[in-house]
Scaffold this active site. Structure first.
Site, PDB file in Angstrom:
ATOM      1  N   GLY A  14       0.777  -1.236   0.000  1.00  0.00           N
ATOM      2  CA  GLY A  14       0.000   0.000   0.000  1.00  0.00           C
ATOM      3  C   GLY A  14       0.807   1.283   0.000  1.00  0.00           C
ATOM      4  N   SER A  15       2.082   1.226  -0.423  1.00  0.00           N
ATOM      5  CA  SER A  15       2.860   2.476  -0.394  1.00  0.00           C
ATOM      6  C   SER A  15       2.377   3.464  -1.465  1.00  0.00           C
ATOM      7  CB  SER A  15       4.362   2.203  -0.532  1.00  0.00           C
ATOM      8  OG  SER A  15       4.688   1.784  -1.827  1.00  0.00           O
ATOM      9  N   ARG A  93      -4.943  -8.421  -9.462  1.00  0.00           N
ATOM     10  CA  ARG A  93      -6.033  -9.119 -10.143  1.00  0.00           C
ATOM     11  C   ARG A  93      -6.249  -8.447 -11.494  1.00  0.00           C
ATOM     12  NH1 ARG A  93      -8.533 -13.540  -8.551  1.00  0.00           N
ATOM     13  NH2 ARG A  93     -10.596 -12.790  -9.110  1.00  0.00           N
ATOM     14  N   LEU A  95      -8.639  -7.194 -14.328  1.00  0.00           N
ATOM     15  CA  LEU A  95     -10.047  -6.789 -14.379  1.00  0.00           C
ATOM     16  C   LEU A  95     -10.657  -7.243 -15.711  1.00  0.00           C
ATOM     17  CD1 LEU A  95      -9.768  -3.142 -12.978  1.00  0.00           C
ATOM     18  CD2 LEU A  95     -10.307  -5.250 -11.722  1.00  0.00           C
ATOM     19  N   HIS A 111       2.720   0.407 -12.762  1.00  0.00           N
ATOM     20  CA  HIS A 111       3.459  -0.843 -12.972  1.00  0.00           C
ATOM     21  C   HIS A 111       4.957  -0.555 -12.932  1.00  0.00           C
ATOM     22  CE1 HIS A 111       4.107  -4.926 -14.265  1.00  0.00           C
ATOM     23  NE2 HIS A 111       4.996  -4.455 -15.133  1.00  0.00           N
ATOM     24  N   GLU A 176       7.834   5.693  -8.761  1.00  0.00           N
ATOM     25  CA  GLU A 176       6.396   5.371  -8.730  1.00  0.00           C
ATOM     26  C   GLU A 176       5.654   6.372  -7.847  1.00  0.00           C
ATOM     27  OE1 GLU A 176       5.062   1.300  -8.147  1.00  0.00           O
ATOM     28  OE2 GLU A 176       7.094   0.581  -8.448  1.00  0.00           O
TER      29      GLU A 176
HETATM   30  C1  GAR Z   1       4.268  -1.528  -6.931  1.00  0.00           C
HETATM   31  O1  GAR Z   1       5.620  -1.670  -7.272  1.00  0.00           O
HETATM   32  C2  GAR Z   1       3.413  -1.527  -8.174  1.00  0.00           C
HETATM   33  O2  GAR Z   1       4.020  -0.885  -9.249  1.00  0.00           O
HETATM   34  C3  GAR Z   1       3.257  -3.004  -8.433  1.00  0.00           C
HETATM   35  O3  GAR Z   1       3.048  -3.550  -7.162  1.00  0.00           O
HETATM   36  C4  GAR Z   1       3.743  -2.768  -6.204  1.00  0.00           C
HETATM   37  C5  GAR Z   1       2.788  -2.401  -5.101  1.00  0.00           C
HETATM   38  O4  GAR Z   1       3.461  -1.733  -4.073  1.00  0.00           O
HETATM   39  N1  GAR Z   1       2.180  -3.277  -9.326  1.00  0.00           N
HETATM   40  C6  GAR Z   1       2.225  -4.224 -10.281  1.00  0.00           C
HETATM   41  O5  GAR Z   1       3.179  -4.971 -10.426  1.00  0.00           O
HETATM   42  C7  GAR Z   1       0.998  -4.282 -11.163  1.00  0.00           C
HETATM   43  N2  GAR Z   1       1.217  -5.184 -12.260  1.00  0.00           N
HETATM   44  P1  GAR Z   1       2.642  -0.904  -3.021  1.00  0.00           P
HETATM   45  O6  GAR Z   1       1.578  -1.862  -2.483  1.00  0.00           O
HETATM   46  O7  GAR Z   1       3.645  -0.529  -1.985  1.00  0.00           O
HETATM   47  O8  GAR Z   1       2.040   0.271  -3.736  1.00  0.00           O
END
Ligand code: GAR
Length: 202
Positions: A14-15, A93, A95, A111, A176
């Site tokens: 959840g960052s 997931r 969609l 991503h 990100e």
């Molecule tokens: C993040 O690095 C995001 O880019 C990735 O999951 C992580 C979640 O981190 N998402 C994917 O890989 C989507 N295909 P977070 O929970 O700390 O935001």
């Protein structure tokens, strides 16, 4: 300017959700979090949302017989929360097309690669295995294909010779956290259109 009502869908840490929330609280993004949905009961992001006293709902997909049944519950929760936008923040997931059609051009994802390179899980490991010298992150509008819709914003980071998945992930995550609020803010405050696969700000 009116506040957009944003739902966060997450499965883990959840960052990115926290960065979006922080930008909204600081009024850098004219939006509020109307609901945080997790499909994983133990997701740390869900706990963080609860401690911020945000509306949350946990809808484990494993409890449902079909993807459609799970998505129907998520959509019902989004409807009750009167959500305008949906931000996927580590939501693991895919969609369906019918889900995406409920929020046309109003679902965003982040991503940890320069799409279309390395979609799916473990994008940072994929980048290291391929031997690329740069990687990065992508914010894109969501369609029914995995990590696929029109790109809103990307940021590049170098890949160092001594990188491992942890060090590369950390370098990408810094970016990100910058581009997700920036991309959402631009979409909410600027005029834009989709031309082919391109998101054009005007
Ligand atoms: C993040 O690095 C995001 O880019 C990735 O999951 C992580 C979640 O981190 N998402 C994917 O890989 C989507 N295909 P977070 O929970 O700390 O935001």
């Amino acid at each position: 300017m009116s506040q957009a009502r944003v739902a966060i869908l997450l499965s883990g840490r959840g960052s990115n959700f926290l960065e979006l929330h922080g930008a909204m609280v600081r009024k850098e993004v004219p939006a509020e979090i109307a609901l945080v949905v997790s499909n994983v009961a133990e997701a740390p992001g869900l706990e963080k949302a609860r401690s911020l006293r945000l509306p949350t709902v946990c809808l484990p997909h494993r409890h449902e017989a079909t993807r459609e049944a799970h998505e129907a519950k998520v959509l019902a929760a989004l409807g009750r929360a009167e959500v305008d936008w949906v931000c996927l923040a580590g939501y693991m997931r895919l969609l369906s097309a019918s889900f995406v059609a409920e929020y046309p051009e109003r679902i965003l994802n982040i991503h940890p690669s320069l799409l279309p390179a390395f979609p799916g899980r473990n994008a940072q490991e994929q980048a290291l295995e391929w031997g690329v010298r740069v990687s990065g992150c992508t914010v894109h509008l969501v369609d029914e294909e995995l990590d696929h819709g029109p790109i809103v914003m990307q940021r590049v980071v170098p890949v160092h010779d001594d990188d491992n998945p942890i060090s590369l992930s950390a370098r990408i995550l810094v970016e990100e956290h910058r581009i997700y609020p920036e991309a959402l803010g631009r979409l909410l405050t600027e005029r834009w259109r989709i031309s082919g696969r391109r998101v054009i700000f005007s």
